[in-house]
Design a protein around this motif. Structure first.
Motif, PDB file in Angstrom:
ATOM      1  N   ILE A 314      12.186   3.291   9.171  1.00 50.95           N
ATOM      2  CA  ILE A 314      12.894   2.524   8.144  1.00 50.95           C
ATOM      3  C   ILE A 314      12.570   3.076   6.762  1.00 50.95           C
ATOM      4  CG2 ILE A 314      13.203   0.251   7.087  1.00 50.95           C
ATOM      5  CD1 ILE A 314      12.145  -0.915   9.794  1.00 50.95           C
ATOM      6  N   LEU A 315      13.605   3.394   6.016  1.00 53.55           N
ATOM      7  CA  LEU A 315      13.499   3.735   4.596  1.00 53.55           C
ATOM      8  C   LEU A 315      14.044   2.545   3.818  1.00 53.55           C
ATOM      9  CD1 LEU A 315      13.161   5.734   2.189  1.00 53.55           C
ATOM     10  CD2 LEU A 315      15.494   6.498   2.652  1.00 53.55           C
ATOM     11  N   LEU A 316      13.215   1.961   2.958  1.00 53.62           N
ATOM     12  CA  LEU A 316      13.599   0.747   2.233  1.00 53.62           C
ATOM     13  C   LEU A 316      13.685   1.018   0.740  1.00 53.62           C
ATOM     14  CD1 LEU A 316      14.020  -2.400   2.202  1.00 53.62           C
ATOM     15  CD2 LEU A 316      11.563  -2.551   1.748  1.00 53.62           C
ATOM     16  N   LEU A 317      14.754   0.528   0.116  1.00 55.79           N
ATOM     17  CA  LEU A 317      14.891   0.545  -1.337  1.00 55.79           C
ATOM     18  C   LEU A 317      14.544  -0.838  -1.870  1.00 55.79           C
ATOM     19  CD1 LEU A 317      16.619   3.024  -0.432  1.00 55.79           C
ATOM     20  CD2 LEU A 317      18.163   2.510  -2.335  1.00 55.79           C
ATOM     21  N   ALA A 318      13.546  -0.899  -2.745  1.00 54.32           N
ATOM     22  CA  ALA A 318      13.149  -2.156  -3.394  1.00 54.32           C
ATOM     23  C   ALA A 318      12.723  -1.813  -4.811  1.00 54.32           C
ATOM     24  CB  ALA A 318      12.008  -2.840  -2.638  1.00 54.32           C
ATOM     25  N   HIS A 319      13.298  -2.449  -5.789  1.00 50.86           N
ATOM     26  CA  HIS A 319      13.087  -2.039  -7.171  1.00 50.86           C
ATOM     27  C   HIS A 319      11.621  -2.037  -7.584  1.00 50.86           C
ATOM     28  CE1 HIS A 319      13.745  -1.429 -11.422  1.00 50.86           C
ATOM     29  NE2 HIS A 319      13.146  -2.576 -11.706  1.00 50.86           N
ATOM     30  N   GLN A 320      10.887  -3.097  -7.262  1.00 50.52           N
ATOM     31  CA  GLN A 320       9.514  -3.224  -7.736  1.00 50.52           C
ATOM     32  C   GLN A 320       8.501  -2.842  -6.655  1.00 50.52           C
ATOM     33  OE1 GLN A 320       8.428  -6.496 -10.292  1.00 50.52           O
ATOM     34  NE2 GLN A 320      10.551  -7.204 -10.432  1.00 50.52           N
ATOM     35  N   PRO A 321       7.487  -2.055  -7.020  1.00 48.56           N
ATOM     36  CA  PRO A 321       6.456  -1.688  -6.043  1.00 48.56           C
ATOM     37  C   PRO A 321       5.785  -2.900  -5.401  1.00 48.56           C
ATOM     38  CG  PRO A 321       6.255  -0.333  -8.011  1.00 48.56           C
ATOM     39  CD  PRO A 321       7.275  -1.389  -8.319  1.00 48.56           C
ATOM     40  N   PHE A 323       6.807  -5.265  -3.919  1.00 46.34           N
ATOM     41  CA  PHE A 323       7.418  -5.693  -2.662  1.00 46.34           C
ATOM     42  C   PHE A 323       6.729  -5.037  -1.458  1.00 46.34           C
ATOM     43  CE2 PHE A 323      10.767  -6.084   0.571  1.00 46.34           C
ATOM     44  CZ  PHE A 323      11.159  -7.411   0.382  1.00 46.34           C
ATOM     45  N   ILE A 324       5.827  -4.109  -1.698  1.00 42.62           N
ATOM     46  CA  ILE A 324       5.257  -3.301  -0.619  1.00 42.62           C
ATOM     47  C   ILE A 324       4.491  -4.125   0.407  1.00 42.62           C
ATOM     48  CG2 ILE A 324       3.117  -2.765  -1.860  1.00 42.62           C
ATOM     49  CD1 ILE A 324       5.162  -0.433   0.468  1.00 42.62           C
ATOM     50  N   ASP A 325       3.878  -5.229   0.022  1.00 42.78           N
ATOM     51  CA  ASP A 325       3.157  -6.044   0.997  1.00 42.78           C
ATOM     52  C   ASP A 325       4.105  -6.584   2.054  1.00 42.78           C
ATOM     53  OD1 ASP A 325       0.770  -5.606  -0.271  1.00 42.78           O
ATOM     54  OD2 ASP A 325       0.801  -7.479  -1.406  1.00 42.78           O
ATOM     55  N   ARG A 326       5.262  -7.056   1.612  1.00 45.41           N
ATOM     56  CA  ARG A 326       6.259  -7.550   2.562  1.00 45.41           C
ATOM     57  C   ARG A 326       6.823  -6.401   3.393  1.00 45.41           C
ATOM     58  NH1 ARG A 326       9.971 -11.585  -1.060  1.00 45.41           N
ATOM     59  NH2 ARG A 326       8.773 -10.805  -2.851  1.00 45.41           N
ATOM     60  N   ALA A 327       7.009  -5.244   2.752  1.00 41.00           N
ATOM     61  CA  ALA A 327       7.541  -4.083   3.470  1.00 41.00           C
ATOM     62  C   ALA A 327       6.578  -3.634   4.568  1.00 41.00           C
ATOM     63  CB  ALA A 327       7.801  -2.945   2.494  1.00 41.00           C
ATOM     64  N   ALA A 328       5.288  -3.580   4.244  1.00 43.94           N
ATOM     65  CA  ALA A 328       4.300  -3.165   5.239  1.00 43.94           C
ATOM     66  C   ALA A 328       4.251  -4.155   6.391  1.00 43.94           C
ATOM     67  CB  ALA A 328       2.931  -3.032   4.579  1.00 43.94           C
ATOM     68  N   ALA A 329       4.309  -5.454   6.073  1.00 41.93           N
ATOM     69  CA  ALA A 329       4.290  -6.470   7.125  1.00 41.93           C
ATOM     70  C   ALA A 329       5.549  -6.399   7.988  1.00 41.93           C
ATOM     71  CB  ALA A 329       4.163  -7.862   6.501  1.00 41.93           C
ATOM     72  N   GLY A 331       7.096  -3.636   8.876  1.00 42.40           N
ATOM     73  CA  GLY A 331       7.182  -2.393   9.634  1.00 42.40           C
ATOM     74  C   GLY A 331       7.952  -1.275   8.965  1.00 42.40           C
ATOM     75  N   VAL A 332       8.107  -1.328   7.638  1.00 39.96           N
ATOM     76  CA  VAL A 332       8.811  -0.278   6.899  1.00 39.96           C
ATOM     77  C   VAL A 332       7.955   0.989   6.878  1.00 39.96           C
ATOM     78  CG1 VAL A 332       9.592   0.405   4.584  1.00 39.96           C
ATOM     79  CG2 VAL A 332      10.159  -1.873   5.494  1.00 39.96           C
ATOM     80  N   ASP A 333       8.603   2.140   7.026  1.00 36.41           N
ATOM     81  CA  ASP A 333       7.877   3.416   7.017  1.00 36.41           C
ATOM     82  C   ASP A 333       7.734   3.979   5.599  1.00 36.41           C
ATOM     83  OD1 ASP A 333       7.759   4.434  10.119  1.00 36.41           O
ATOM     84  OD2 ASP A 333       9.499   3.188   9.725  1.00 36.41           O
ATOM     85  N   LEU A 334       8.787   3.856   4.784  1.00 36.26           N
ATOM     86  CA  LEU A 334       8.749   4.392   3.424  1.00 36.26           C
ATOM     87  C   LEU A 334       9.549   3.484   2.507  1.00 36.26           C
ATOM     88  CD1 LEU A 334       8.182   6.626   1.282  1.00 36.26           C
ATOM     89  CD2 LEU A 334      10.215   7.806   2.133  1.00 36.26           C
ATOM     90  N   GLN A 335       8.905   3.008   1.439  1.00 34.14           N
ATOM     91  CA  GLN A 335       9.595   2.226   0.413  1.00 34.14           C
ATOM     92  C   GLN A 335       9.750   3.076  -0.841  1.00 34.14           C
ATOM     93  OE1 GLN A 335       8.327  -1.887  -0.473  1.00 34.14           O
ATOM     94  NE2 GLN A 335       8.368  -1.371  -2.660  1.00 34.14           N
ATOM     95  N   THR A 367      -0.992   0.088   7.824  1.00 39.49           N
ATOM     96  CA  THR A 367      -1.305   1.084   8.848  1.00 39.49           C
ATOM     97  C   THR A 367      -0.420   2.312   8.776  1.00 39.49           C
ATOM     98  OG1 THR A 367       0.141  -0.101  10.394  1.00 39.49           O
ATOM     99  CG2 THR A 367      -2.216  -0.652  10.435  1.00 39.49           C
ATOM    100  N   ARG A 368       0.853   2.144   8.386  1.00 39.58           N
ATOM    101  CA  ARG A 368       1.723   3.320   8.396  1.00 39.58           C
ATOM    102  C   ARG A 368       2.702   3.391   7.230  1.00 39.58           C
ATOM    103  NH1 ARG A 368       5.198   0.910  12.882  1.00 39.58           N
ATOM    104  NH2 ARG A 368       7.108   0.231  11.850  1.00 39.58           N
ATOM    105  N   THR A 369       2.704   2.401   6.352  1.00 43.04           N
ATOM    106  CA  THR A 369       3.730   2.322   5.314  1.00 43.04           C
ATOM    107  C   THR A 369       3.371   3.161   4.092  1.00 43.04           C
ATOM    108  OG1 THR A 369       4.297   0.082   6.048  1.00 43.04           O
ATOM    109  CG2 THR A 369       5.084   0.758   3.879  1.00 43.04           C
TER     110      THR A 369
END
Length: 406
Positions: A314-321, A323-329, A331-335, A367-369
């Motif tokens: 998963i490649l995720l676009l999110a304006h503010q860094p 958001f990374i906690d939610r992205a990591a939870a 299973g996003v690979d790259l934000q 672990t992997r984000t």
């Protein structure tokens, strides 16, 4: 066993008092900050033992006083209800200029003065005057350089990013990131066109814009944003909203980007497929969207990934860094994010780090984000970038299967 029931109300009251005090201080910040920004350098440059001739002291003090009154007035007229572009340019430029002068008045006012004392250079008046001239020259050079940096077409920052779950068929996928273009009071239509021309030389498979397109409505900044319609990508051009869209009728920007041929990823995803492998490209609204009051606007990762095969990267676009906690939870690979501007004008990055988990570049979370935070393509407000250059980012996605092959 200790009974804490009696102490909890007191603790709660103390916490409430602290919160109330913090809110009061935040309300006073618009008043306190300009006073400090203008009075500190005024004192350090004119009244700290220099003994300038009286006309010089009076004229210099009058200039600082004029700035103290004029900057807030210009900012209000430029960024308030009236939205007067000329006033915004004046206010923003004064803000950037006095921030640099304040910073180096403090830094050199302490360090250089101490060095001169230790070196036994001159008397008190001589040292004070040397510091003043050093501060003025340093500020002038940094502001000239910072203006040139802000107005130039950004350099391309290239890096390979290995994603452990990326299939070999997608190895070498070229992702170009632009963000925080902030089209605004200074007309940057020609700059916008040149940025898009540079993006088109990078032969991208995917071009991403992670928000803060402009300061102002889509109708008002259309001419500056129009060159975005010329951007080319072999697979897709995708966009998510930033916080500044929600100050300027965000739905209008979503509609304009759609009109220009970009895919607004408002809590949804698309699939990028090649060589039998698949990459999920998802996007979420900015984290400030829900508080904007616009119906249907909110950052909703589960909605963005609904229906996606969890086995695909998963490649995720999110304006503010942040958001990374939610992205990591999730299973996003790259934000991919922007928002920070890398601090834009040193040492503002220290304040940015109080709010965001990353300032610029690639960082690891969970672990992997992975998170890539761009320093931004444009600038906000003051037309200066000091020790925080803008960028157009080229990320080449790499598969471990492909890279380990002989």
């Amino acid at each position: 066993m200790t009974d804490t029931s009696e102490t909890r109300p007191a603790d709660g009251a103390a916490h409430g008092t602290q919160q109330s005090l913090l809110r009061r201080l935040m309300r006073l910040l618009p008043v306190i900050a300009p006073v400090l920004l203008w009075t500190v350098p005024c004192w350090l440059l004119l009244h700290a033992g220099q003994h300038w001739p009286l006309p010089v002291t009076l004229a210099g003090t009058a200039l600082f006083a004029l700035g103290l009154v004029g900057m807030p007035l210009a900012m209000v007229r430029g960024h308030g209800r009236r939205q007067q572009d000329r006033a915004a340019i004046v206010g923003d430029t004064l803000l950037g200029g006095i921030w640099v002068l304040f910073t180096w008045s403090v830094v050199l006012g302490v360090l250089l003065r101490l060095a001169l004392v230790l070196a036994d250079v001159g008397d008190g008046e001589d040292r004070a005057r040397i510091v003043t001239w050093a501060v003025l020259c340093t500020a002038a050079v940094l502001l000239a350089w910072g203006y040139a940096e802000a107005r130039r077409v950004p350099r391309v920052r290239s890096l390979d990013v290995q994603l452990p779950r990326l299939g070999a068929g997608l190895d070498g996928t070229r992702v170009v990131l632009i963000t925080d273009t902030h089209y605004g009071p200074l007309d940057r239509a020609r700059w916008s066109a040149r940025v898009c021309e540079k993006v088109n030389t990078l032969e991208a498979d995917l071009v991403c814009h992670t928000g803060d397109i402009a300061d102002g409505t889509a109708e008002r900044r259309r001419a500056q944003a129009a060159p975005l319609g010329t951007v080319r990508a072999t697979r897709a051009r995708v966009y998510v909203t930033g916080n500044h869209e929600y100050y300027s009728e965000a739905q209008g920007w979503v509609d304009l980007m759609d009109e220009l041929g970009w895919e607004p990823l408002r809590n949804r995803h698309l699939l990028l497929e090649r060589g039998g492998d698949t990459l999920v490209v998802a996007g979420v609204d900015d984290v400030t969207a829900e508080s904007s009051g616009l119906v249907g606007h909110r950052a909703h990762l589960a909605g963005a990934l609904q229906g996606a095969d969890p086995r695909h990267p998963i490649l995720l676009l999110a304006h503010q860094p942040k958001f990374i906690d939610r992205a990591a939870a999730g299973g996003v690979d790259l934000q991919l994010s922007g928002h920070t501007h890398g601090g834009q004008i040193w040492p503002f990055h220290h304040l940015v780090r109080l709010d965001q988990p990353a300032l610029a570049g690639l960082s690891h979370h969970g672990t992997r984000t992975l998170l890539y935070t761009s320093r931004g393509t444009g600038f906000w407000g003051p037309p200066f970038r000091v020790f925080a250059p803008s960028e157009i980012t080229l990320l080449v996605l790499r598969s471990p299967q492909r890279s380990s092959a002989p």
